[in-house]
Design an enzyme around this catalytic site. Structure first.
Site, PDB file in Angstrom:
ATOM      1  N   GLY A  32       0.797  -1.225   0.000  1.00 23.25           N
ATOM      2  CA  GLY A  32       0.000   0.000   0.000  1.00 23.25           C
ATOM      3  C   GLY A  32       0.825   1.267   0.000  1.00 23.25           C
ATOM      4  O   GLY A  32       2.007   1.270   0.324  1.00 23.25           O
ATOM      5  N   THR A  34       0.689   4.039   1.905  1.00 21.33           N
ATOM      6  CA  THR A  34       1.185   4.587   3.162  1.00 21.33           C
ATOM      7  C   THR A  34       2.460   3.876   3.591  1.00 21.33           C
ATOM      8  O   THR A  34       3.402   4.503   4.086  1.00 21.33           O
ATOM      9  CB  THR A  34       0.117   4.486   4.271  1.00 21.33           C
ATOM     10  OG1 THR A  34      -1.075   5.131   3.829  1.00 21.33           O
ATOM     11  CG2 THR A  34       0.599   5.154   5.545  1.00 21.33           C
ATOM     12  N   ASP A  83       0.770  -2.350   8.195  1.00 13.26           N
ATOM     13  CA  ASP A  83       0.061  -2.782   6.994  1.00 13.26           C
ATOM     14  C   ASP A  83      -1.142  -1.878   6.786  1.00 13.26           C
ATOM     15  O   ASP A  83      -1.442  -1.014   7.626  1.00 13.26           O
ATOM     16  CB  ASP A  83      -0.385  -4.237   7.139  1.00 13.26           C
ATOM     17  CG  ASP A  83      -0.365  -4.997   5.827  1.00 13.26           C
ATOM     18  OD1 ASP A  83      -0.463  -4.342   4.767  1.00 13.26           O
ATOM     19  OD2 ASP A  83      -0.271  -6.230   5.851  1.00 13.26           O
ATOM     20  N   GLY A  84      -1.837  -2.078   5.691  1.00 11.71           N
ATOM     21  CA  GLY A  84      -3.075  -1.361   5.425  1.00 11.71           C
ATOM     22  C   GLY A  84      -4.240  -2.332   5.381  1.00 11.71           C
ATOM     23  O   GLY A  84      -4.070  -3.537   5.578  1.00 11.71           O
ATOM     24  N   ASP A  86      -8.782  -2.535   3.906  1.00 13.83           N
ATOM     25  CA  ASP A  86      -9.897  -1.874   3.241  1.00 13.83           C
ATOM     26  C   ASP A  86     -10.984  -1.461   4.219  1.00 13.83           C
ATOM     27  O   ASP A  86     -11.686  -0.478   3.997  1.00 13.83           O
ATOM     28  CB  ASP A  86     -10.488  -2.796   2.169  1.00 13.83           C
ATOM     29  CG  ASP A  86      -9.511  -3.027   1.029  1.00 13.83           C
ATOM     30  OD1 ASP A  86      -9.197  -2.060   0.326  1.00 13.83           O
ATOM     31  OD2 ASP A  86      -9.047  -4.163   0.865  1.00 13.83           O
ATOM     32  N   GLY A  99      -4.725  -7.540  -2.580  1.00 14.70           N
ATOM     33  CA  GLY A  99      -3.416  -8.094  -2.886  1.00 14.70           C
ATOM     34  C   GLY A  99      -3.308  -9.595  -2.982  1.00 14.70           C
ATOM     35  O   GLY A  99      -2.388 -10.120  -3.606  1.00 14.70           O
ATOM     36  N   GLU A 105       0.718 -12.134   4.994  1.00 13.71           N
ATOM     37  CA  GLU A 105       0.503 -11.026   5.921  1.00 13.71           C
ATOM     38  C   GLU A 105       0.164 -11.540   7.322  1.00 13.71           C
ATOM     39  O   GLU A 105       0.648 -11.005   8.329  1.00 13.71           O
ATOM     40  CB  GLU A 105      -0.621 -10.126   5.408  1.00 13.71           C
ATOM     41  CG  GLU A 105      -0.257  -9.330   4.180  1.00 13.71           C
ATOM     42  CD  GLU A 105      -1.441  -8.584   3.589  1.00 13.71           C
ATOM     43  OE1 GLU A 105      -1.224  -7.508   2.993  1.00 13.71           O
ATOM     44  OE2 GLU A 105      -2.581  -9.069   3.709  1.00 13.71           O
ATOM     45  N   LYS A 123     -11.959   4.415   6.119  1.00 13.96           N
ATOM     46  CA  LYS A 123     -11.910   2.964   6.207  1.00 13.96           C
ATOM     47  C   LYS A 123     -12.240   2.443   7.606  1.00 13.96           C
ATOM     48  O   LYS A 123     -12.206   1.236   7.836  1.00 13.96           O
ATOM     49  CB  LYS A 123     -10.527   2.467   5.777  1.00 13.96           C
ATOM     50  CG  LYS A 123     -10.209   2.771   4.310  1.00 13.96           C
ATOM     51  CD  LYS A 123      -8.859   2.226   3.898  1.00 13.96           C
ATOM     52  CE  LYS A 123      -8.598   2.508   2.411  1.00 13.96           C
ATOM     53  NZ  LYS A 123      -7.297   1.957   1.979  1.00 13.96           N
TER      54      LYS A 123
END
Length: 230
Positions: A32, A34, A83-84, A86, A99, A105, A123
């Site tokens: 992601g 960020t 991590d990011g 949704d 992904g 992850e 989010k």
């Protein structure tokens, strides 16, 4: 939201996250935009860390910035991982989709002393809306059986495909990627148990009991979210 404004929010989030990283740490870095910003900041600060990543793109970005990337199998603990996602709710349940690297992850999340999600305010929800499908990695031989069991749970099931590849999309481990759309989920923990109990499912993009902190950034600033200890 314009691209420039979105980039500023990601940079602000990454700067806040940078304060949690210290020399000597093993740091997990997911995918992601960020996280990409965070990689840049780590490189600029010259932190002496080792990185594990489930994302080839992130790992490549780290190498290009002079960071040491080690294979995930070579470590048995991670000091902190970023991590990011949704969707994430106030109980720190999270849902990812795009992904299809969620199994890798989750391995890093499980090893991490602190697993931190970096997200924009849009989010964060009181409870997960499940606006995105749950992405599921399955052993190929289990395709028909898993599809049947997911249908029993009320899921609208489809297989992930790509215009760039003939046939189904496969994970990095050679497994199939399935999408399961659920409506009206009242209890993410129960759904997670049900999914993990189906033989043939390797893992899913529903993260329950993995997230320790959420760093949320929006136009009003940044805030940390963690579930209250009862």
């Amino acid at each position: 939201m314009g691209l420039e404004r979105q980039k500023k929010l990601k940079n602000r989030c990454a700067k806040e996250a940078l304060g949690l990283i210290e020399d000597g740490m093993i740091v997990g870095l997911g995918g992601g935009g960020t996280v990409q910003c965070l990689v840049e900041l780590i490189g600029e600060k010259g932190l002496d860390i080792q990185v594990v990543s489930p994302s080839f793109q992130t790992a490549s970005h780290c190498v290009a910035r002079g960071l040491i990337v080690v294979p995930t199998w070579s470590v048995d603990n991670v000091d902190i991982a970023f991590d990011g996602c949704d969707e994430v709710d106030m109980h720190l349940n999270a849902l990812k989709s795009g992904g299809a690297i969620h199994t890798k992850e989750k391995i890093i999340a499980s090893m991490a002393k602190r697993y931190v999600l970096l997200v924009e305010g849009s989010k964060v929800f009181e409870r997960l809306p499940f606006a995105h499908s749950v992405t599921i990695e399955i052993v190929p031989e289990s395709l028909s059986y898993v599809r049947k069991e997911l249908a029993k749970l009320g899921a609208d099931v489809s297989m992930r495909t790509s215009a760039a590849k003939d046939g189904y999309t496969m994970s990095d481990h050679g497994n199939m990627i399935m999408e399961a759309k659920f409506d009206g989920v009242e209890d993410p923990k129960r759904l997670n148990r049900q999914l993990c109990g189906i033989t043939g499912i390797v893992d899913t993009s529903l993260f329950v009991g993995k997230v320790d902190l959420v760093l949320c950034v929006d136009e009003n600033g940044t805030r940390w979210i963690q579930e209250e200890v009862k």
